[in-house]
Every structure is written in structure tokens, then in C-alpha cells.
Enzyme design. Structure first.
Site, short mmCIF file in Angstrom:
data_model
loop_
_atom_site.label_atom_id
_atom_site.label_comp_id
_atom_site.label_asym_id
_atom_site.label_seq_id
_atom_site.Cartn_x
_atom_site.Cartn_y
_atom_site.Cartn_z
N SER A 151 6.94 30.52 -29.47
CA SER A 151 6.80 29.07 -29.27
C SER A 151 7.90 28.32 -30.03
CB SER A 151 5.41 28.64 -29.72
OG SER A 151 5.13 27.31 -29.32
N HIS A 201 -1.23 30.43 -24.39
CA HIS A 201 0.05 30.33 -25.10
C HIS A 201 0.11 31.20 -26.35
CE1 HIS A 201 3.88 28.43 -26.00
NE2 HIS A 201 3.48 28.10 -27.21
N ASP A 215 -0.15 30.16 -19.27
CA ASP A 215 0.31 29.35 -20.39
C ASP A 215 0.32 27.89 -19.96
OD1 ASP A 215 1.85 28.01 -22.38
OD2 ASP A 215 2.90 29.86 -22.87
#
Length: 331
Positions: free
Chosen positions: A186, A311, A274
Site C-alpha cells: 500500500s 486490501h 481490493d
């Protein structure tokens, strides 16, 4: 009939006086305060660095997180900035690691085992990935960026790059000829590619890079549920009061442009469900990187949306250790 004219009564005058004072308060107090504070609030929403999960934990004691072959240390990336860093040795050395000091841990980095530097996201935890990588026989170093965890300072894009450069150089000085692989998740994917671009200026190329849940600011608009999206409503004159955050270089993260220049083998990992980075964006980002190199050096592994990893949950997939192992063996 005599003519009459409406004269404002005491109550009307009082009403207008209150509104005038309120308007004066907004102009003199609220607007200047918001101009000063909102960029910092937006910075917080992006990095979420003031939220530490789990709460009320002592990060200097990694054994409390079932990492009993891990030591906590601190590196100084620049004056006034102290970075908390966890170093986990391969699981096969956990008995040997009991009671060892920092010097012992540092010396192990040159034992020939691959070394991973794990760059976490803004709210996720690294513990499960540390355990997976350690079980595969790898060293794992997890730095907390400035302002995160027990590291000092406030996060900025330039600052995070500086922090990672410090950690990377520290590891390279001690790992000798061992592979050093970067795993960004991320927010960490932006830090990883920014640093790769910076190192290319010095002729340095990462041995390998894993990008999990990589975002792409070129192809992603600010989503409607974003807590600070309202700041960019196109009211006349709003731009004069509230500048876009990238004008202060707070968060640009030009991942796509960085990928066009990178020459490291890259493995993209992405879940099809996601919600923060849609799979379509991940596919486009992968294609940019593959065109810059080739499909032998750049791979994309996706995980079915029905698995519910979203995610932050790819570490739960039982195939992940073998996927990572094959990537390392290909380097």
C-alpha cells in the site's frame, strides 16, 4: 392617509448584529485556522500515522507479538529523526537468537540468507508477513516511517524516502553479498518506487521488489468516500484558500513514472476485491512496468475476490509463501 415607512426594530437590529459578529468570527478566526490546520488533517488521513494498532503496546518488545527471534533498534535517518526498526532472523535460528544483543543480530545479516525490508502500509500490521518470511529462511527488517509507531517526526513524502534510504544503506553495509529484496504494501509501494528512482541516480538497482496493493495516483481519482474529498469542490475562489496538498509535496508518489525507469525484477500482488485500489488499476500499473522491462522480469499475481482478502489480507493465502519463494529463487 399619512405615509409610513418600516423602521428596523430592536429585535431586527439584534439579529443582524449577531449575524455580523458570526461572519466576522468566520473571517478572522475560522478561515485562518482551517487554512493552517486542514493540510495537516489531510496529511493525517493519507498517512493515518497517529493511529497505532493495536492500541497500548510497547513496540520495543517484539516478543509480545510472538516474534521471539526479533530485536528492536533505532536508526537516525537525519538530525532529529529516530526510526524504530524490527529485525527478525530466519526461523531456523530462533533458539540461537534467545538473549542475543544487537551486535549479534547485525552480524547475522551477512550469513548469506536473503534479506527482506518490509515497508508497511499506513494502518496495516507487518507481523504476519514477518512470520511468513522468517519461516522461509529470510531475514526481515521492518522500519516505522517517521511519525509512525515509536519513530519521531511527522511524515512527508520526501521524509519517508529519506527514512527508507537510511535503512536500505544500513542493511547493504552489513549484508555483504546477500540478496536484499524490498516488499512494499500500500503506502509502502509508493515509498519503495520513490526510493528506487532516487537510487537509480546513483546507479543502484534493487535486487528485487514486491509491490502488494500498489496504488497509482495517475490512474486513481480521489474516491467519493474519501474523508477529505470535499476540500476539492470547485467553489469559486476555494483554490486561493486551500492549495492542493501536492503543492507542498506532501503526497504525490508518482509510482507510474517511477516504474517506467525501474530496472529491478518486480512482483505485483493484488486481490481482485481490493476496494482501495481496483484490480483494473493494478492491471494497468503492471502493464506500464512490464512495457518498461519485459514480462519475464515483471510479474502480476492476482487473488480471487471470493477469498475476501480485500486490501490488507493477502498474507492469509496459503499459496503466498511458495509464490514469494519462487520469486526469490528467480533473482
Amino acid at each position: 392617509f399619512p405615509s409610513t415607512s418600516a423602521q428596523p426594530g430592536p429585535q431586527t437590529l439584534q439579529w443582524w448584529l449577531k449575524r455580523g459578529l458570526l461572519a466576522l468570527f468566520v473571517i478572522l478566526v475560522v478561515v485562518p485556522f482551517s487554512v493552517k490546520m486542514l493540510p495537516e488533517l489531510i496529511q493525517h488521513f493519507v498517512y493515518t500515522h497517529r493511529i497505532s494498532l493495536p492500541f497500548f503496546v510497547d513496540l520495543s518488545r517484539p516478543a509480545d507479538f510472538s516474534l521471539n527471534h526479533t530485536i528492536n533498534m533505532y536508526l537516525t535517518s537525519e538530525e532529529g529523526i529516530s526510526l524504530g526498526v524490527w529485525h527478525t532472523v530466519p526461523e531456523s535460528r530462533w533458539k540461537e537468537a534467545q538473549g542475543k544483543d544487537l551486535a549479534w543480530y547485525q552480524n547475522t545479516l551477512s550469513d548469506g540468507s536473503p534479506v527482506f525490508i518490509y515497508l508497511h502500509g499506513n494502518t496495516g500490521t507487518s507481523v504476519m508477513c514477518q512470520q511468513i518470511l522468517s519461516a522461509l529462511g529470510y531475514h526481515v527488517l521492518v522500519p516505522d516511517y517517521r511519525g509512525f509507531g515509536d519513530s519521531t517526526g511527522e511524515p512527508t513524502e520526501a521524509g519517508l524516502t529519506t527514512d527508507f534510504l537510511c535503512v536500505y544503506n544500513w542493511v547493504k553495509e552489513r549484508s555483504r553479498n546477500s540478496l536484499v529484496v524490498i516488499w512494499g504494501h500500500s503506502l509502502g509501494t509508493g515509498v519503495a518506487t520513490n526510493t528506487a528512482d532516487k537510487l537509480l541516480e546513483q546507479g543502484v538497482v534493487f535486487d528485487g521488489v514486491i509491490l502488494e496493493g500498489a496504488f497509482n495516483t495517475v490512474r486513481q481519482n480521489i474516491p467519493p468516500f474519501n474523508p477529505f474529498a470535499w476540500r476539492y469542490w470547485k467553489f469559486p475562489g476555494l483554490g486561493y484558500l486551500y492549495r492542493a496538498p501536492w503543492e507542498d509535496n506532501k503526497f504525490v508518489f508518482p509510482t507510474e513514472e517511477n516504474l517506467k525507469k525501474m530496472r529491478s525484477p518486480i512482483l505485483f500482488l493484488h486481490s481482485e476485491d481490493d476496494l482501495l485500489v481496483p484490480i483494473e488499476v493494478a492491471q494497468q500499473t503492471y502493464e506500464v512496468a512490464a512495457r518498461a522491462q519485459n514480462t519475464e522480469r515483471v510479474k502480476l499475481v492476482t487473488f480471487e475476490g471470493s477469498l475476501g482478502y480485500l486490501h490488507n489480507g493477502l498474507y492469509r493465502d496459503p499459496r503466498l509463501p511458495e509464490i514469494v519463494k519462487r520469486f526469490v529463487q528467480s533473482l
